[in-house]
Design a protein around this motif. Structure first.
Motif, PDB file in Angstrom:
ATOM      1  N   LEU A   1      42.657  36.819  52.989  1.00  0.00           N
ATOM      2  CA  LEU A   1      42.542  38.277  53.032  1.00  0.00           C
ATOM      3  C   LEU A   1      43.159  38.918  51.787  1.00  0.00           C
ATOM      4  N   THR A   2      44.230  38.336  51.281  1.00  0.00           N
ATOM      5  CA  THR A   2      44.850  38.869  50.065  1.00  0.00           C
ATOM      6  C   THR A   2      43.892  38.788  48.889  1.00  0.00           C
ATOM      7  N   GLY A   3      43.145  37.696  48.793  1.00  0.00           N
ATOM      8  CA  GLY A   3      42.152  37.575  47.729  1.00  0.00           C
ATOM      9  C   GLY A   3      41.084  38.645  47.821  1.00  0.00           C
ATOM     10  N   VAL A   4      40.616  38.899  49.039  1.00  0.00           N
ATOM     11  CA  VAL A   4      39.610  39.950  49.241  1.00  0.00           C
ATOM     12  C   VAL A   4      40.178  41.314  48.859  1.00  0.00           C
ATOM     13  N   GLN A   5      41.388  41.597  49.319  1.00  0.00           N
ATOM     14  CA  GLN A   5      42.012  42.882  49.011  1.00  0.00           C
ATOM     15  C   GLN A   5      42.302  43.025  47.527  1.00  0.00           C
ATOM     16  N   PHE A   6      42.599  41.908  46.873  1.00  0.00           N
ATOM     17  CA  PHE A   6      42.874  41.964  45.439  1.00  0.00           C
ATOM     18  C   PHE A   6      41.626  42.377  44.665  1.00  0.00           C
ATOM     19  N   THR A   7      40.459  41.900  45.076  1.00  0.00           N
ATOM     20  CA  THR A   7      39.220  42.334  44.420  1.00  0.00           C
ATOM     21  C   THR A   7      39.002  43.823  44.626  1.00  0.00           C
ATOM     22  N   PHE A   8      39.291  44.329  45.846  1.00  0.00           N
ATOM     23  CA  PHE A   8      39.187  45.767  46.080  1.00  0.00           C
ATOM     24  C   PHE A   8      40.180  46.525  45.202  1.00  0.00           C
ATOM     25  N   MET A   9      41.356  45.957  45.021  1.00  0.00           N
ATOM     26  CA  MET A   9      42.374  46.607  44.215  1.00  0.00           C
ATOM     27  C   MET A   9      41.944  46.688  42.755  1.00  0.00           C
ATOM     28  N   ILE A  10      41.268  45.643  42.259  1.00  0.00           N
ATOM     29  CA  ILE A  10      40.745  45.679  40.894  1.00  0.00           C
ATOM     30  C   ILE A  10      39.787  46.858  40.752  1.00  0.00           C
ATOM     31  N   GLY A  11      38.946  47.058  41.754  1.00  0.00           N
ATOM     32  CA  GLY A  11      38.053  48.214  41.737  1.00  0.00           C
ATOM     33  C   GLY A  11      38.815  49.522  41.798  1.00  0.00           C
ATOM     34  N   GLY A  12      39.937  49.525  42.526  1.00  0.00           N
ATOM     35  CA  GLY A  12      40.748  50.735  42.636  1.00  0.00           C
ATOM     36  C   GLY A  12      41.426  51.137  41.348  1.00  0.00           C
ATOM     37  N   THR A  13      41.502  50.213  40.390  1.00  0.00           N
ATOM     38  CA  THR A  13      42.124  50.564  39.114  1.00  0.00           C
ATOM     39  C   THR A  13      41.337  51.639  38.382  1.00  0.00           C
TER      40      THR A  13
END
Length: 335
Positions: A263-275
């Motif tokens: 789940l952290t990996g999935v959220q990290f990809t979303f976070m990259i988009g949030g940048t």
């Protein structure tokens, strides 16, 4: 993960990137608006407009444009930015390190902060602190990263001006870097005042990106730890006199880390988009901030390069997460 599995994922990554390239290229050509019209001056002649179309390859049919773009891209030429008049690839390589440093710093904050709070909540289960942590974590889950960015600007930038509100580094200190990884380079070269200045510029955007990630990790890891603490091997270790802290960290954590890692990996990809939004709020010079400018200017070559770069980052992160998942879960090694 076996070598065959890695090769299969690499092949899927190539197919995925090709699909992304086709979709983004097609969509950018059918949406309203003419990028050339945004470049010309009011007195430009028809010949000037035609010359610009030829220069940027917009005078051919869409299939021909796509074929030329793919041919050039495979040769390492991502085109020239319409708005910035520079090579797209050089722009991406110049801005990408800033975004990567920001994202990985936020990931570190989220993993360490979320992991420690989840362990604390597990140790404090069936105490008044447990529901309090759940309530606070629910609040952090409900607030998106761009709202955190605005709150941090108001609190730590305006009301109590502790940290810089914009930029990546003090302009007077931005010279003398061999790479664009400013934070890492300043640390490795032992330039600690410079490192402190760069870090102070990163504090607020890192908090904005890392706090929602930490909240997700707290919820996921806390649930996984709670389930692990009910297993027989934990009960057996408790009968042997093992302390509660050792039970959580030594016994339960290694079995709870698998689902949390995924789940952290999935959220990290979303976070990259949030940048994209967070970098814009803090005027942080990464690829996210540049993406907004590219869309506003309808800079087709730059948008295409940025979308492919984001797609490549997402694919690499997913492959790394799969490999780490196999490492922490032996049953997945031959999946």
């Amino acid at each position: 993960m076996s070598l065959t599995g890695i090769l299969n994922r690499a092949a899927m990554a190539v197919v995925t990137l090709l699909g992304v390239a086709v979709i983004v290229f097609g969509l950018l050509r059918i949406v309203p608006g003419d990028p050339i019209a945004m470049m010309i001056s009011p007195g430009a002649s028809a010949a000037d407009i035609a010359a610009l179309r030829v220069r940027y390859g917009l005078d051919s049919s869409i299939p021909v444009q796509f074929g030329v773009w793919m041919r050039d891209m495979l040769a390492g030429d991502f085109g020239t930015s319409i708005s910035l008049k520079r090579s797209v690839l050089s722009l991406l390589l110049e801005r990408l390190p800033a975004t990567l440093e920001l994202a990985f710093a936020a990931l570190l904050l989220g993993v360490l902060g979320g992991g420690l709070i989840a362990i604390l909540a597990t140790l404090a289960r069936r105490t008044p602190l447990d529901p309090l942590i759940d309530v606070l974590n629910g609040l952090f889950l409900a607030v998106p990263d761009f709202v955190w960015a605005l709150i941090l600007v108001l609190v730590l930038g305006v009301a109590f001006p502790v940290f810089p509100m914009s930029g990546r580094i003090d302009p007077s200190l931005s010279q003398g870097f061999a790479t664009n990884f400013y934070l890492i380079e300043s640390l490795l070269t032992l330039r600690f005042p410079l490192f402190a200045d760069i870090l102070s510029h990163m504090v607020m955007p890192v908090l904005a990106l890392g706090l929602p990630l930490a909240a997700v990790i707290v919820r996921t890891l806390k649930e996984a730890l709670s389930e692990a603490m009910l297993q027989d091997y934990v009960a057996l270790a408790r009968l042997k006199g093992m302390s509660e802290l050792r039970l959580v960290v030594q016994e339960a954590l290694r079995n709870a880390i698998g689902p949390t890692l995924t789940l952290t990996g999935v959220q990290f990809t979303f976070m990259i988009g949030g940048t994209v939004i967070v970098e814009r709020i803090f005027s942080y010079p990464g690829i996210g901030n540049m993406a907004i400018d590219a869309v506003i200017n309808r800079d087709l070559p730059l948008i295409q390069g940025l979308v492919l770069m984001f797609g490549l980052i997402f694919i690499v992160i997913n492959i790394i997460v799969d490999m780490l998942g196999a490492l922490f879960n032996p049953r997945m090694k031959h999946g």
